[in-house]
Design an enzyme around this catalytic site. Structure first.
Site, mmCIF file in Angstrom:
data_model
loop_
_atom_site.group_PDB
_atom_site.id
_atom_site.type_symbol
_atom_site.label_atom_id
_atom_site.label_comp_id
_atom_site.label_asym_id
_atom_site.label_seq_id
_atom_site.Cartn_x
_atom_site.Cartn_y
_atom_site.Cartn_z
ATOM 1 N N LYS A 117 2.501 -1.942 11.606
ATOM 2 C CA LYS A 117 2.326 -1.902 10.144
ATOM 3 C C LYS A 117 3.518 -1.191 9.545
ATOM 4 O O LYS A 117 4.181 -0.392 10.220
ATOM 5 C CB LYS A 117 1.045 -1.140 9.779
ATOM 6 C CG LYS A 117 0.507 -1.469 8.410
ATOM 7 C CD LYS A 117 -0.277 -2.776 8.418
ATOM 8 C CE LYS A 117 -0.806 -3.140 7.052
ATOM 9 N NZ LYS A 117 -1.768 -4.240 7.118
HETATM 10 P P1 NAD Z 1 -3.120 -6.806 -3.355
HETATM 11 O O1 NAD Z 1 -2.057 -5.849 -3.672
HETATM 12 O O2 NAD Z 1 -2.881 -8.264 -3.553
HETATM 13 O O3 NAD Z 1 -4.466 -6.441 -4.154
HETATM 14 C C1 NAD Z 1 -5.064 -5.177 -4.111
HETATM 15 C C2 NAD Z 1 -6.165 -5.160 -5.157
HETATM 16 O O4 NAD Z 1 -6.846 -3.887 -5.087
HETATM 17 C C3 NAD Z 1 -5.662 -5.279 -6.597
HETATM 18 O O5 NAD Z 1 -6.586 -6.015 -7.352
HETATM 19 C C4 NAD Z 1 -5.620 -3.832 -7.077
HETATM 20 O O6 NAD Z 1 -5.706 -3.732 -8.479
HETATM 21 C C5 NAD Z 1 -6.840 -3.292 -6.378
HETATM 22 N N1 NAD Z 1 -6.797 -1.834 -6.212
HETATM 23 C C6 NAD Z 1 -5.762 -1.055 -5.871
HETATM 24 N N2 NAD Z 1 -6.127 0.217 -5.840
HETATM 25 C C7 NAD Z 1 -7.433 0.252 -6.160
HETATM 26 C C8 NAD Z 1 -8.377 1.282 -6.316
HETATM 27 N N3 NAD Z 1 -8.044 2.560 -6.134
HETATM 28 N N4 NAD Z 1 -9.643 0.925 -6.642
HETATM 29 C C9 NAD Z 1 -9.965 -0.355 -6.823
HETATM 30 N N5 NAD Z 1 -9.122 -1.392 -6.706
HETATM 31 C C10 NAD Z 1 -7.868 -1.075 -6.392
HETATM 32 O O7 NAD Z 1 -3.540 -6.502 -1.837
HETATM 33 P P2 NAD Z 1 -4.259 -7.472 -0.810
HETATM 34 O O8 NAD Z 1 -3.218 -8.148 -0.010
HETATM 35 O O9 NAD Z 1 -5.297 -8.277 -1.516
HETATM 36 O O10 NAD Z 1 -4.947 -6.407 0.165
HETATM 37 C C11 NAD Z 1 -6.236 -5.843 -0.111
HETATM 38 C C12 NAD Z 1 -6.813 -5.272 1.183
HETATM 39 O O11 NAD Z 1 -6.897 -6.315 2.156
HETATM 40 C C13 NAD Z 1 -5.981 -4.159 1.843
HETATM 41 O O12 NAD Z 1 -6.853 -3.273 2.499
HETATM 42 C C14 NAD Z 1 -5.167 -4.919 2.871
HETATM 43 O O13 NAD Z 1 -4.728 -4.092 3.933
HETATM 44 C C15 NAD Z 1 -6.195 -5.919 3.336
HETATM 45 N N6 NAD Z 1 -5.644 -7.119 3.989
HETATM 46 C C16 NAD Z 1 -4.767 -7.933 3.340
HETATM 47 C C17 NAD Z 1 -4.309 -9.079 3.994
HETATM 48 C C18 NAD Z 1 -3.404 -10.086 3.326
HETATM 49 O O14 NAD Z 1 -3.225 -11.156 3.894
HETATM 50 N N7 NAD Z 1 -2.863 -9.814 2.153
HETATM 51 C C19 NAD Z 1 -4.719 -9.351 5.298
HETATM 52 C C20 NAD Z 1 -5.607 -8.495 5.917
HETATM 53 C C21 NAD Z 1 -6.080 -7.377 5.245
#
Ligand code: NAD
Length: 428
Positions: A117
């Site tokens: 990561k």
């Molecule tokens: P992103 O940046 O696209 O979206 C994050 C979302 O969370 C946004 O809507 C943001 O406004 C919201 N957010 C941020 N801080 C917050 C808070 N304190 N309270 C509430 N909402 C909050 O990110 P993403 O890629 O959608 O990732 C989200 C989660 O999924 C993370 O834990 C990430 O590690 C996990 N994840 C993502 C992927 C991927 O393919 N992008 C894959 C596996 C896991």
């Protein structure tokens, strides 16, 4: 909008350290598996942690030094794989935890990868596009010692996206003197990205949610869903769950949340979010809610899709959902996990629930290495097969060991990595 739902004030305890959480989860699985003490010692630490402090020229001509990390937890089953996060609260321990979870995630789905990561401490909302590009290119150059198609392949995570991946791919390619598309996944289609990658994590969330509903004897049309976080993962999960007949009644993002117990018109909500950059203000909302209140709503299913440590000892007893599908990484502390287990709340663990993204990242890497690209239908059906098989396997293991789905997943993953480590032996 009507009156707001009040959240119980957050406790003043310090948030759990995600690396401590990750190690505690591992220790529990190691005990269940009766892992040899030497193997336990090898797998409970990250293998490499790399910190970089690097200068970026800002738009006003000043120079700002940023701190970033790339951590590789394990490389036994193949190159390391894992996203890059931009966030003010990024820390080395957070990145270490996320790298360890990546190892188990790749092993649960049986992808030939280890776990890694990366993260940069920054607030992207305060940076111009030009500054973000400068930061990304310099960070990519700094970690180029580690990353590459055969060693460690980054992907998007919180606050990074296809454009970020394009800049990283270009930077590494410029340094090599030729295009190296397999350096990163989650790229735009025009430079070797894969069909289905942007929606892959949300699609995986859908597959495991359907799997859990089948297991619990539930019909999607009878299930209400609240989703915390409306970025890549949360918004796609909402779209696909809605299309499958689930009733999405609450969503939130960093600016706050909205609730309508009768359900949202999700396509209209997606349009509103695309236009305004937030879910608040959507005409179909009946109430505005806080992020913490969303987690305590009377819904059937909760999908945390934002950040770590959302469920803790402080709020776990007030959660009313019967099923939690961990789209985010590390949303549940071990204490909350115990409370959910005692209360009969089923938790589909992050290392399975959000593995759809890395699975299609694997497909993207394979396509790049072969310069031969697949149709979206093939991507989605292979993804579904892998996720359904993994769900079945962890469910079987959970029943065999009389434990949670999380421990079922850990048993499957840790055993795969331990077996690979044992058969390779300890060098020299
Ligand atoms: P992103 O940046 O696209 O979206 C994050 C979302 O969370 C946004 O809507 C943001 O406004 C919201 N957010 C941020 N801080 C917050 C808070 N304190 N309270 C509430 N909402 C909050 O990110 P993403 O890629 O959608 O990732 C989200 C989660 O999924 C993370 O834990 C990430 O590690 C996990 N994840 C993502 C992927 C991927 O393919 N992008 C894959 C596996 C896991």
């Amino acid at each position: 909008m009507a009156n707001s739902v009040m959240a119980t004030p957050a406790a003043s305890v310090a948030p759990a350290n995600p690396y401590v959480t990750a190690q505690r989860q591992f220790d529990q699985a190691a005990s269940l598996l009766e892992l040899d003490p030497g193997m336990r010692a090898v797998l409970r630490q990250v293998r490499r942690e790399f910190t970089v402090n690097f200068p970026v020229r800002m738009d006003d001509g000043s120079i700002h030094v940023f701190t970033g990390y790339r951590v590789q937890h394990n490389l036994t089953r193949g190159p390391a794989k894992g996203g890059i996060r931009y966030h003010p609260q990024v820390s080395l321990d957070e990145v270490k935890a996320l790298s360890m979870w990546m190892t188990w995630k790749c092993a649960v789905t049986n992808l030939p990868y280890g776990g890694a990561k990366g993260g940069v401490i920054c607030d992207p909302s305060q940076l111009s596009q030009r500054e973000l590009e400068n930061l990304t290119r310099r960070f990519a150059s700094e970690i180029s010692l580690l990353i590459g198609p055969e060693s460690d392949i980054p992907a998007p995570d919180v606050n990074t996206n296809q454009q970020t991946m394009a800049w990283i791919m270009d930077t590494i390619s410029m340094e090599k003197g030729y295009s190296v598309p397999a350096t990163v996944t989650g790229k735009p289609l025009s430079i070797g990205g894969s069909q289905g990658r942007p929606a892959a994590t949300g699609r995986g969330v859908l597959v495991v949610t359907l799997g859990a509903c089948r297991r619990l004897g539930w019909n999607p049309s009878e299930c209400s869903v609240a989703i915390q976080g409306f970025g890549n993962v949360g918004s796609v999960s909402a779209e696909l769950l809605d299309a499958e007949g689930f009733k999405v009644v609450a969503v939130s993002d960093v600016f706050g949340g909205i609730y309508n117990k009768d359900g949202f018109d999700v396509p209209a909500l997606l349009q509103h979010q695309a236009k305004h950059g937030r879910v608040a203000g959507f005409a179909g909302a009946k109430e505005e809610i806080s992020n913490s209140a969303l987690l305590e709503l009377p819904v059937t299913i909760l999908v945390p899709a934002a950040l770590e440590n959302q469920f803790s000892m402080e709020n776990a007893a007030r959660v009313q959902a019967k099923l939690i599908v961990e789209a985010a990484n590390g949303p549940t502390t071990p204490e909350a996990d115990d409370i959910f287990h005692q209360r009969g709340i089923v938790v589909v663990p992050d290392i399975l629930a959000n593995a759809g993204g890395v699975t299609v990242s694997y497909f993207e890497w394979v396509q790049d290495l072969q310069s031969f690209f697949w149709e979206e239908e093939e991507i989605n059906s292979r993804l579904t097969r892998i996720m359904e098989r993994a769900y079945q396997q962890i469910d079987d293991l959970a029943q065999e060991h009389h434990t949670t789905l999380r421990m079922g997943a850990y048993c499957l993953a840790v055993k795969r990595v331990a077996d690979a480590t044992a058969v390779r032996g300890i060098y020299p």
